[in-house]
Design an enzyme around this catalytic site. Structure first.
Site, PDB file in Angstrom:
ATOM      1  N   ASP A   1       3.371   9.626  -0.569  1.00  0.00           N
ATOM      2  CA  ASP A   1       2.207   8.831  -0.184  1.00  0.00           C
ATOM      3  C   ASP A   1       1.943   7.794  -1.256  1.00  0.00           C
ATOM      4  O   ASP A   1       1.989   8.110  -2.452  1.00  0.00           O
ATOM      5  CB  ASP A   1       0.977   9.733  -0.028  1.00  0.00           C
ATOM      6  CG  ASP A   1       0.052   9.270   1.083  1.00  0.00           C
ATOM      7  OD1 ASP A   1       0.070   8.066   1.398  1.00  0.00           O
ATOM      8  OD2 ASP A   1      -0.675  10.105   1.639  1.00  0.00           O
TER       9      ASP A   1
ATOM     10  N   HIS B   1       0.808  -1.215   0.000  1.00  0.00           N
ATOM     11  CA  HIS B   1       0.000   0.000   0.000  1.00  0.00           C
ATOM     12  C   HIS B   1       0.847   1.272   0.000  1.00  0.00           C
ATOM     13  O   HIS B   1       0.358   2.342  -0.374  1.00  0.00           O
ATOM     14  CB  HIS B   1      -0.935   0.001   1.215  1.00  0.00           C
ATOM     15  CG  HIS B   1      -2.003  -1.045   1.138  1.00  0.00           C
ATOM     16  ND1 HIS B   1      -3.291  -0.783   0.726  1.00  0.00           N
ATOM     17  CD2 HIS B   1      -1.973  -2.376   1.404  1.00  0.00           C
ATOM     18  CE1 HIS B   1      -3.997  -1.891   0.747  1.00  0.00           C
ATOM     19  NE2 HIS B   1      -3.222  -2.874   1.158  1.00  0.00           N
TER      20      HIS B   1
END
Length: 465
Positions: free
Chosen positions: A370, A162
């Site tokens: 991110d 992720h």
């Protein structure tokens, strides 16, 4: 007992810690969290989730939550400190996020990482039905795929990362880099958020392991491991429906009234993490106030800092710095009863979060790095009125999809200031064609489409093996 045909293996169980301690279990849904992402994929399906319940020592009896069977992995306080706080979040997390903070290396952390990963692999091997799909999640458990394949070669094993996967010059700093790569290659399919992460992984396995990499994946030791980019998304329809509720619209109006009915509201919702660019954002806003380009109370910034990982020293220090800076800004630019920055260090439920999105004229999502950032997608989905502006970091995975946002380099304070002003100058009551285009994208590429894409690719990777 082997009875599960779809098994999710993740560091944590998706349950609320406080409620669980009282014997009441509900799905843990925090903005950007794994539970939030996978909830719509797994709810009311015959799935099993393996993970830690959040409290060291024995786990209390668990019940199914939203139809998902929960299987605990017990961790001691030492396991938690050395595996989760240590190797995962003080060694891997900084390196995977461009070394925003220096990575720390301790041999006992690596030993704990191995030990805990083996525990998760053993648990999955116990509960998975013959030929089951086991979907291992994220950087905490990168050794599990190979460990699990050793125990249960009949399983179809997927791994999804992720967070970003770093460039070779950063990953090569890891003392145990080969072991991490071998661990991931135990999967049949390794999924990443973006294509450049796939590229980084291919470079590393060819350099470190002398494997062969091409557009189809990795060949090593007589096996072919598929790789690919699968950008994760949100339950777009659920957020749109929630944001359309009368109670959410009323709550949004109440929030603006509580803020003093400002002309413009800027909102940021972040986990309290040094990768999220919170300090850079506060610096830019302070300078806008000092320059007179924005004025309180006509414009206010609402900064939500969701607490977490506060036992890790770097995160604790960040919290203290953020609180001090918010106090300085309000001391210099606020006045009695009127704050320039409203700082909220708490977790909001889904209804409150939707109301915040509806109340904000500008959403500022400016992480330094991110993997994706689902908050950006949630804001877009929540603006069912067609209005609003999204200021988005170029270094968030979401920027590759939400190309119509106001894209910024979060390290460029002057650029962030100018972009915030540009977004603030847009008419807040005028529907935005840029927002409409982004909403159309996330409707088509929602969380169900992501899961279908990944699981279909996993089935194809396992076909004929």
């Amino acid at each position: 007992m082997r009875d599960a045909s779809l098994v999710v293996v993740a560091s944590r169980l998706p349950i609320n810690d406080a409620a669980a301690s009282e014997g009441v279990f509900e799905w843990r849904r925090t903005p950007g969290g794994l539970g939030e992402a996978l909830h719509p994929v797994l709810i009311n399906k015959p799935a099993t989730w393996i993970g830690w319940a959040g409290t060291p020592g024995p786990t209390p009896p668990l019940i199914d939550v939203d139809g998902v069977h929960l299987v605990p992995v017990e961790l001691s306080e030492e396991d938690f400190q050395d595996h989760y706080e240590g190797f995962a979040n003080s060694t891997l997390w900084p390196l995977y996020h461009d070394a925003v903070e220096p990575a720390v290396h301790h041999r006992r952390w690596w030993e704990a990482y191995q030990r805990v990963n083996q525990r998760y692999a053993d648990r999955a091997a116990e509960v998975a039905a013959p030929g089951a799909v086991v979907w291992v999640q994220d950087y905490h458990l990168q050794l599990v795929p190979a460990m699990l394949r050793e125990l249960r070669p009949d399983l179809r094993i997927g791994f999804f990362l992720h967070v970003p996967f770093p460039p070779p010059e950063l990953f090569m700093q890891l003392p145990r880099r080969a072991e991490i790569l071998f661990g991931m290659l135990g999967a049949d399919l390794i999924g990443f958020q973006r294509s450049h992460a796939v590229h980084n992984f291919h470079l590393l396995v060819t350099k470190v392991l002398c494997a062969t990499a091409d557009e189809h994946g990795i060949s090593l030791g007589g096996r072919t491991v598929r790789t690919g980019a699968f950008p994760i998304s949100i339950d777009t329809a659920e957020m749109e429906a929630l944001a359309s509720r009368d109670e959410v619209v009323r709550k949004a109006a109440e929030l603006r009234a509580d803020l003093g009915d400002p002309q413009r509201v800027i909102l940021s919702v972040d986990r309290l993490d040094y990768t999220k660019g919170i300090e850079h954002r506060l610096k830019a806003y302070r300078e806008l106030l000092a320059d007179g380009r924005v004025k309180a109370p006509e414009t206010v910034l609402v900064q939500v800092g969701i607490p977490g990982r506060e036992r890790v020293e770097q995160f604790r220090q960040l919290r203290d710095r953020v609180e001090r800076e918010v106090g300085r800004i309000n001391g210099d630019f606020g006045r009695l009863g009127v704050a320039a920055v409203h700082y909220l260090s708490q977790v909001f439920d889904r209804t409150e979060l939707a109301a915040l999105y509806r109340a904000a004229d500008v959403m500022a999502v400016t992480p330094l790095r991110d993997g994706m950032n689902l908050v950006a997608k949630e804001y877009v989905a929540a603006r069912v009125d067609g209005c609003g502006a999204l200021v988005l970091s170029e270094f968030a995975g979401a920027a590759a999809e939400l190309t119509q946002a106001y894209l910024v380099n979060p390290h460029d304070v002057e650029g962030v200031k100018d972009t915030l002003i540009e977004a603030l100058q847009a008419d807040p009551a005028e529907p935005s064609p840029q927002l409409a285009a982004m909403r159309a994208h996330i409707r088509e590429h929602d969380i169900q489409a992501w899961a279908r894409s990944y699981l279909t690719a996993l089935e194809a990777a396992c076909a004929g093996r």
